[in-house]
Design an enzyme around this catalytic site. Sequence first.
Site: not given
Length: 255
Positions: A141, A176, A202, A238
């Site tokens: 990530e 993300d 996310q 998140e």
Amino acid sequence: MPKFAANLSMMFNEVPFLDRFQAAADCGFTAVEYLFPYDHKAEVVAERLQAAGLVQALFNMPPGDWAAGERGMAALPGREGDFASALDTAIAYAKVIGTPLLHMMAGLAPAMDPQAIMTYRENLKRATDRTGEAGIGLVIEPINGRDMPGYFLNDFNRAVDFIADTNAAHVKLQFDVYHRQILHGDVIMALRQMAPVIGHIQIASVPNRHEPMTGELDDRRIFAEIDAIGYQGYIGCEYRPAAGTRAGLGWMNKL
């Protein structure tokens, strides 16, 4: 319709960690993720997961000394032995808890340092081989420098290149939305272009990392695009609740 996983490291902090599983289930979640389970025995975490009727979506490999500021070891020259031990621990936990994905954190290192790059490639290869043998997916990530200054993996295209170098179908990108917006913007196009290598998604609002639909992005449009690209996995929530976890869950009812 997206499927959401509660991130128990950020959400439901009103109760102790082991109680957050049932709290998430009580609020309608069917899956969870979190940063690390290693403060508890794997069997205990698995019991809480099963008792709450939840699916495990993902957790991170041990990051080194988190309290001292370490944020992973994969790109840290001289820490190869520690990384290998952390990888063994993560796989052992994954087998007991039943996670389909492990996230390998890169650590704090200069992004263009040749030694850090070589170390990262070697550790990614090691993690690729070991997770492949164990039948577990591996994700990496990119993380923005505002939240994590000095993080080695801070570019989405570079992450995709690292993934391509592994030539392994089970190694994917953790996309993300919050980090993508801060690093590069262009979220919708990136989702379309990177869809073949996305293994986990996310979400959090930008700029304050609170609930979706409270920031600068059109999160409804993003969720529609996630459906459009055919993503079948969970979307990890998140985010840091602005005023209590339960009080902020109304955003899901607006979808």
